[in-house]
Design a protein around this motif. Structure first.
Motif, PDB file in Angstrom:
ATOM      1  N   LEU A 197       0.799  -1.228   0.000  1.00  0.00           N
ATOM      2  CA  LEU A 197       0.000   0.000   0.000  1.00  0.00           C
ATOM      3  C   LEU A 197       0.831   1.277   0.000  1.00  0.00           C
ATOM      4  O   LEU A 197       0.319   2.345  -0.314  1.00  0.00           O
ATOM      5  CB  LEU A 197      -0.971  -0.014   1.182  1.00  0.00           C
ATOM      6  N   ALA A 198       2.113   1.188   0.312  1.00  0.00           N
ATOM      7  CA  ALA A 198       2.991   2.360   0.257  1.00  0.00           C
ATOM      8  C   ALA A 198       3.414   2.676  -1.180  1.00  0.00           C
ATOM      9  O   ALA A 198       4.016   3.713  -1.438  1.00  0.00           O
ATOM     10  CB  ALA A 198       4.230   2.135   1.122  1.00  0.00           C
ATOM     11  N   VAL A 199       3.091   1.792  -2.106  1.00  0.00           N
ATOM     12  CA  VAL A 199       3.462   1.947  -3.514  1.00  0.00           C
ATOM     13  C   VAL A 199       2.241   2.430  -4.288  1.00  0.00           C
ATOM     14  O   VAL A 199       1.145   1.875  -4.171  1.00  0.00           O
ATOM     15  CB  VAL A 199       3.969   0.595  -4.080  1.00  0.00           C
ATOM     16  N   SER A 200       2.411   3.479  -5.080  1.00  0.00           N
ATOM     17  CA  SER A 200       1.313   4.001  -5.899  1.00  0.00           C
ATOM     18  C   SER A 200       0.997   3.029  -7.035  1.00  0.00           C
ATOM     19  O   SER A 200       1.851   2.234  -7.436  1.00  0.00           O
ATOM     20  CB  SER A 200       1.695   5.360  -6.487  1.00  0.00           C
ATOM     21  N   LYS A 201      -0.227   3.119  -7.555  1.00  0.00           N
ATOM     22  CA  LYS A 201      -0.628   2.219  -8.644  1.00  0.00           C
ATOM     23  C   LYS A 201       0.299   2.360  -9.843  1.00  0.00           C
ATOM     24  O   LYS A 201       0.685   1.381 -10.463  1.00  0.00           O
ATOM     25  CB  LYS A 201      -2.076   2.465  -9.044  1.00  0.00           C
ATOM     26  N   LEU A 202       0.623   3.573 -10.228  1.00  0.00           N
ATOM     27  CA  LEU A 202       1.635   3.876 -11.241  1.00  0.00           C
ATOM     28  C   LEU A 202       2.702   4.700 -10.541  1.00  0.00           C
ATOM     29  O   LEU A 202       2.574   5.915 -10.424  1.00  0.00           O
ATOM     30  CB  LEU A 202       1.033   4.638 -12.417  1.00  0.00           C
ATOM     31  N   HIS A 203       3.735   4.057 -10.043  1.00  0.00           N
ATOM     32  CA  HIS A 203       4.682   4.702  -9.138  1.00  0.00           C
ATOM     33  C   HIS A 203       5.872   5.327  -9.873  1.00  0.00           C
ATOM     34  O   HIS A 203       6.204   6.490  -9.656  1.00  0.00           O
ATOM     35  CB  HIS A 203       5.183   3.683  -8.113  1.00  0.00           C
ATOM     36  N   ALA A 204       6.531   4.530 -10.717  1.00  0.00           N
ATOM     37  CA  ALA A 204       7.743   5.006 -11.390  1.00  0.00           C
ATOM     38  C   ALA A 204       7.929   4.227 -12.685  1.00  0.00           C
ATOM     39  O   ALA A 204       7.225   3.254 -12.955  1.00  0.00           O
ATOM     40  CB  ALA A 204       8.956   4.810 -10.485  1.00  0.00           C
ATOM     41  N   ARG A 205       8.890   4.677 -13.475  1.00  0.00           N
ATOM     42  CA  ARG A 205       9.218   3.945 -14.682  1.00  0.00           C
ATOM     43  C   ARG A 205      10.708   4.055 -14.964  1.00  0.00           C
ATOM     44  O   ARG A 205      11.358   5.042 -14.608  1.00  0.00           O
ATOM     45  CB  ARG A 205       8.411   4.426 -15.879  1.00  0.00           C
ATOM     46  N   ILE A 206      11.222   2.998 -15.579  1.00  0.00           N
ATOM     47  CA  ILE A 206      12.602   2.991 -16.052  1.00  0.00           C
ATOM     48  C   ILE A 206      12.532   3.142 -17.565  1.00  0.00           C
ATOM     49  O   ILE A 206      11.794   2.415 -18.237  1.00  0.00           O
ATOM     50  CB  ILE A 206      13.327   1.687 -15.663  1.00  0.00           C
ATOM     51  N   VAL A 207      13.273   4.111 -18.084  1.00  0.00           N
ATOM     52  CA  VAL A 207      13.248   4.409 -19.509  1.00  0.00           C
ATOM     53  C   VAL A 207      14.641   4.181 -20.092  1.00  0.00           C
ATOM     54  O   VAL A 207      15.640   4.605 -19.512  1.00  0.00           O
ATOM     55  CB  VAL A 207      12.812   5.872 -19.765  1.00  0.00           C
ATOM     56  N   LYS A 208      14.666   3.493 -21.232  1.00  0.00           N
ATOM     57  CA  LYS A 208      15.917   3.301 -21.976  1.00  0.00           C
ATOM     58  C   LYS A 208      15.864   4.193 -23.200  1.00  0.00           C
ATOM     59  O   LYS A 208      14.931   4.103 -24.002  1.00  0.00           O
ATOM     60  CB  LYS A 208      16.057   1.840 -22.390  1.00  0.00           C
ATOM     61  N   GLN A 209      16.858   5.099 -23.296  1.00  0.00           N
ATOM     62  CA  GLN A 209      16.906   6.013 -24.430  1.00  0.00           C
ATOM     63  C   GLN A 209      18.366   6.255 -24.782  1.00  0.00           C
ATOM     64  O   GLN A 209      19.184   6.552 -23.899  1.00  0.00           O
ATOM     65  CB  GLN A 209      16.197   7.322 -24.077  1.00  0.00           C
ATOM     66  N   ASP A 210      18.679   6.115 -26.045  1.00  0.00           N
ATOM     67  CA  ASP A 210      20.046   6.311 -26.532  1.00  0.00           C
ATOM     68  C   ASP A 210      21.048   5.441 -25.773  1.00  0.00           C
ATOM     69  O   ASP A 210      22.151   5.884 -25.454  1.00  0.00           O
ATOM     70  CB  ASP A 210      20.447   7.789 -26.444  1.00  0.00           C
ATOM     71  N   GLY A 211      20.638   4.218 -25.438  1.00  0.00           N
ATOM     72  CA  GLY A 211      21.532   3.277 -24.762  1.00  0.00           C
ATOM     73  C   GLY A 211      21.718   3.519 -23.277  1.00  0.00           C
ATOM     74  O   GLY A 211      22.492   2.823 -22.629  1.00  0.00           O
ATOM     75  N   ARG A 212      21.029   4.501 -22.732  1.00  0.00           N
ATOM     76  CA  ARG A 212      21.123   4.825 -21.300  1.00  0.00           C
ATOM     77  C   ARG A 212      19.796   4.549 -20.632  1.00  0.00           C
ATOM     78  O   ARG A 212      18.743   4.695 -21.233  1.00  0.00           O
ATOM     79  CB  ARG A 212      21.505   6.289 -21.110  1.00  0.00           C
ATOM     80  N   HIS A 213      19.856   4.201 -19.337  1.00  0.00           N
ATOM     81  CA  HIS A 213      18.648   3.966 -18.551  1.00  0.00           C
ATOM     82  C   HIS A 213      18.473   5.085 -17.527  1.00  0.00           C
ATOM     83  O   HIS A 213      19.458   5.575 -16.968  1.00  0.00           O
ATOM     84  CB  HIS A 213      18.741   2.627 -17.810  1.00  0.00           C
ATOM     85  N   SER A 214      17.223   5.460 -17.293  1.00  0.00           N
ATOM     86  CA  SER A 214      16.924   6.448 -16.255  1.00  0.00           C
ATOM     87  C   SER A 214      15.691   5.983 -15.485  1.00  0.00           C
ATOM     88  O   SER A 214      14.880   5.210 -15.991  1.00  0.00           O
ATOM     89  CB  SER A 214      16.701   7.841 -16.847  1.00  0.00           C
ATOM     90  N   ILE A 215      15.578   6.459 -14.244  1.00  0.00           N
ATOM     91  CA  ILE A 215      14.411   6.191 -13.403  1.00  0.00           C
ATOM     92  C   ILE A 215      13.643   7.497 -13.250  1.00  0.00           C
ATOM     93  O   ILE A 215      14.253   8.557 -13.057  1.00  0.00           O
ATOM     94  CB  ILE A 215      14.804   5.601 -12.021  1.00  0.00           C
TER      95      ILE A 215
END
Length: 127
Positions: A38-56
């Motif tokens: 319950l401490a986690v939101s339904k849509l909490h975060a995302r990891i994105v891969k762009q130009d060979g790099r990952h971000s949170i």
């Protein structure tokens, strides 16, 4: 290849390997990584891969997203970074997890311990 170890209390619950450009994280069933807390939101975060790099990126979650214990909105990821969402940790391995002298993760999430590592874990458990 991105490998993510989903942990709770330093115990690996699940290993996720992905080459996707976007990995959604949250409590809702539509997410790629579902954290049922319950401490986690339904849509909490995302990891994105762009130009060979990952971000949170935090998705305006109620309790925030932390990268290496610092609250973030959006940050680049490095190998061995730790993302904290609620009481869970996502350990990030870019290019896959490399084995170490003390432990080797096997595909089914079993950890192979050396005698020294086993003794160390037992001593921590006694405290």
């Amino acid at each position: 290849m991105l490998q993510i170890l989903l942990k709770f209390n330093n115990k690996v619950l699940k290993t996720i390997e992905s080459d996707k450009n976007e990995i959604m994280i949250g409590r809702g069933i539509e997410n790629d990584i579902i954290i049922e807390n319950l401490a986690v939101s339904k849509l909490h975060a995302r990891i994105v891969k762009q130009d060979g790099r990952h971000s949170i990126e935090d998705l305006n979650s109620t309790n925030g997203t932390y990268l290496n214990e610092e609250k973030i909105i959006k940050e680049d990821l490095k190998n061995n970074d730790n993302i904290t969402i609620g009481k869970h940790t996502l350990e990030i391995h870019i290019g896959g997890k490399e084995s170490t002298d003390t432990a080797q993760y096997i595909k089914d999430d079993t950890m192979k311990l050396t005698t020294e590592k086993h003794i160390e874990m037992l001593e921590k458990q006694k405290k």
